[in-house]
Design a protein around this motif. Structure first.
Motif, short mmCIF file in Angstrom:
data_model
loop_
_atom_site.label_atom_id
_atom_site.label_comp_id
_atom_site.label_asym_id
_atom_site.label_seq_id
_atom_site.Cartn_x
_atom_site.Cartn_y
_atom_site.Cartn_z
N SER A 164 -27.70 -25.06 32.31
CA SER A 164 -27.32 -25.47 33.65
C SER A 164 -28.39 -25.09 34.66
CB SER A 164 -26.00 -24.79 34.04
OG SER A 164 -25.69 -25.06 35.39
N THR A 165 -28.65 -25.99 35.59
CA THR A 165 -29.56 -25.68 36.69
C THR A 165 -28.79 -25.18 37.90
OG1 THR A 165 -29.47 -27.96 37.48
CG2 THR A 165 -31.27 -27.39 35.99
N GLY A 166 -27.48 -25.18 37.79
CA GLY A 166 -26.64 -24.74 38.91
C GLY A 166 -26.18 -23.31 38.75
N PHE A 167 -25.41 -22.87 39.72
CA PHE A 167 -24.86 -21.52 39.70
C PHE A 167 -23.61 -21.51 38.84
CE2 PHE A 167 -21.97 -18.29 41.26
CZ PHE A 167 -22.79 -17.17 41.27
N THR A 168 -23.40 -20.43 38.12
CA THR A 168 -22.18 -20.28 37.33
C THR A 168 -21.71 -18.83 37.41
OG1 THR A 168 -21.24 -20.36 35.11
CG2 THR A 168 -23.61 -20.03 35.26
N ASP A 169 -20.41 -18.65 37.42
CA ASP A 169 -19.84 -17.30 37.41
C ASP A 169 -19.90 -16.67 36.03
OD1 ASP A 169 -19.20 -17.13 40.10
OD2 ASP A 169 -17.27 -18.12 39.83
N SER A 170 -20.33 -17.41 35.03
CA SER A 170 -20.34 -16.87 33.67
C SER A 170 -21.28 -15.68 33.51
CB SER A 170 -20.68 -17.96 32.66
OG SER A 170 -22.01 -18.40 32.84
N HIS A 171 -22.14 -15.45 34.49
CA HIS A 171 -23.02 -14.28 34.38
C HIS A 171 -22.20 -12.99 34.34
CE1 HIS A 171 -22.74 -12.78 38.52
NE2 HIS A 171 -22.60 -14.05 38.83
N PHE A 172 -21.01 -13.00 34.96
CA PHE A 172 -20.17 -11.81 34.93
C PHE A 172 -19.73 -11.50 33.50
CE2 PHE A 172 -19.24 -13.21 39.39
CZ PHE A 172 -19.76 -12.10 40.03
N THR A 173 -19.28 -12.53 32.78
CA THR A 173 -18.81 -12.30 31.41
C THR A 173 -19.98 -12.11 30.44
OG1 THR A 173 -18.59 -14.70 31.15
CG2 THR A 173 -16.59 -13.45 31.69
N ARG A 174 -21.09 -12.82 30.67
CA ARG A 174 -22.25 -12.62 29.81
C ARG A 174 -22.81 -11.21 29.96
NH1 ARG A 174 -24.32 -18.41 31.15
NH2 ARG A 174 -23.62 -19.54 29.33
N ASP A 175 -22.76 -10.66 31.17
CA ASP A 175 -23.22 -9.29 31.39
C ASP A 175 -22.38 -8.30 30.59
OD1 ASP A 175 -25.22 -10.16 33.07
OD2 ASP A 175 -24.22 -9.56 34.93
N LEU A 176 -21.16 -8.69 30.23
CA LEU A 176 -20.28 -7.85 29.42
C LEU A 176 -20.43 -8.14 27.93
CD1 LEU A 176 -17.05 -8.06 31.62
CD2 LEU A 176 -18.65 -6.14 31.46
N GLY A 177 -21.34 -9.06 27.60
CA GLY A 177 -21.55 -9.40 26.19
C GLY A 177 -20.61 -10.46 25.65
N ILE A 178 -19.94 -11.19 26.53
CA ILE A 178 -18.99 -12.23 26.12
C ILE A 178 -19.68 -13.58 26.19
CG2 ILE A 178 -16.79 -13.35 26.67
CD1 ILE A 178 -15.97 -10.67 28.04
N SER A 179 -19.68 -14.30 25.08
CA SER A 179 -20.24 -15.66 25.08
C SER A 179 -19.43 -16.52 26.03
CB SER A 179 -20.19 -16.26 23.68
OG SER A 179 -21.10 -15.60 22.84
N SER A 180 -20.15 -17.28 26.85
CA SER A 180 -19.49 -18.09 27.87
C SER A 180 -20.13 -19.47 27.91
CB SER A 180 -19.63 -17.42 29.24
OG SER A 180 -19.12 -16.12 29.20
N TYR A 181 -19.28 -20.48 27.96
CA TYR A 181 -19.77 -21.86 27.99
C TYR A 181 -19.09 -22.61 29.12
CZ TYR A 181 -20.90 -20.51 23.23
OH TYR A 181 -21.37 -19.84 22.14
N GLY A 182 -19.84 -23.44 29.80
CA GLY A 182 -19.26 -24.36 30.77
C GLY A 182 -18.91 -25.63 30.02
N TYR A 183 -17.84 -25.62 29.28
CA TYR A 183 -17.47 -26.74 28.42
C TYR A 183 -17.13 -27.96 29.27
CZ TYR A 183 -14.94 -29.39 24.87
OH TYR A 183 -14.52 -30.37 24.02
N ASP A 184 -17.83 -29.05 29.01
CA ASP A 184 -17.68 -30.28 29.79
C ASP A 184 -17.56 -31.44 28.80
OD1 ASP A 184 -17.61 -32.06 31.87
OD2 ASP A 184 -19.74 -31.88 32.36
N PRO A 185 -16.34 -31.72 28.33
CA PRO A 185 -16.16 -32.74 27.30
C PRO A 185 -16.31 -34.16 27.83
CG PRO A 185 -14.03 -31.90 27.96
CD PRO A 185 -15.07 -31.12 28.72
N VAL A 186 -17.55 -34.57 28.02
CA VAL A 186 -17.83 -35.90 28.53
C VAL A 186 -18.40 -36.74 27.40
CG1 VAL A 186 -19.24 -37.22 30.15
CG2 VAL A 186 -18.29 -35.02 30.84
#
Length: 193
Positions: A164-186
């Motif tokens: 992603s070139t945009g901002f995502t809140d997933s950095h919070f969970t990734r910082d905790l070691g949790i895999s995070s995906y912006g799932y976009d079923p298009v």
């Protein structure tokens, strides 16, 4: 102060960060190449070579700005301020710059490069917000589950990881070691891509 900040911002505009293709972005371009038209298919399949050709990056930026943003760290001037009156020369001026970095190095390293661009301009840099760039592996169970569900519901489809070139809140969970995906079923038919 306004002249000083304008010159400093021109330093940023006139000195784009070098283009580079990192492995996760390369994988994304290669997967995307399958659905690109003839004009772009070979370039997306080998983006590391394509970005070395004169004029290619400008063509990519004009045609696919989102993909262009994945070829280098970027900075956009988003806000400026100084005097609140036309006839007052302000003693202080400011600018805010939104930078997006590829997820292959620490934020501190990028900030040092950014500050180096402004050396000698008389402009101070204050970091308002910075996050560790991160990538979630596609080898984990969550991503494999997404792939299984998609193939079960839509046989013949391919689940393509994106950056992603945009901002995502997933950095919070990734910082905790949790895999995070912006799932976009298009699902995009090739003729509409």
């Amino acid at each position: 102060s306004v002249t000083r900040i304008a010159r400093a911002m021109n330093n940023i505009l006139d000195n784009p960060f070098p283009a580079r293709i990192i492995p996760v972005v390369d994988d994304m371009f290669k997967a995307t190449a399958k659905n690109m038209g003839e004009e772009w298919k070979d370039d997306f399949a080998n983006m590391a070579e394509a970005i070395e050709r004169p004029g290619f990056l400008l063509k990519l930026q004009e045609s696919y700005s989102g993909y262009h943003a994945l070829t280098r760290d970027t900075c956009s001037l988003t806000r400026m301020g100084a005097s609140n009156k036309i006839n007052v020369v302000p003693p202080e001026a400011w600018a805010e710059v939104d930078c997006r970095m590829l997820p292959d190095r620490p934020a501190e390293e990028f900030i040092a490069d950014f500050k180096a661009l402004l050396e000698g301009t008389g402009v101070e840099v204050e970091v308002i917000m910075a996050f560790s760039p991160a990538i979630s592996s596609t080898d984990g169970e969550l991503f494999k589950a997404i792939e299984r569900v998609m193939k079960g519901k839509y046989p013949g489809t391919e689940t393509v990881p994106m950056v992603s070139t945009g901002f995502t809140d997933s950095h919070f969970t990734r910082d905790l070691g949790i895999s995070s995906y912006g799932y976009d079923p298009v699902i995009i038919p090739p003729e509409e891509f």
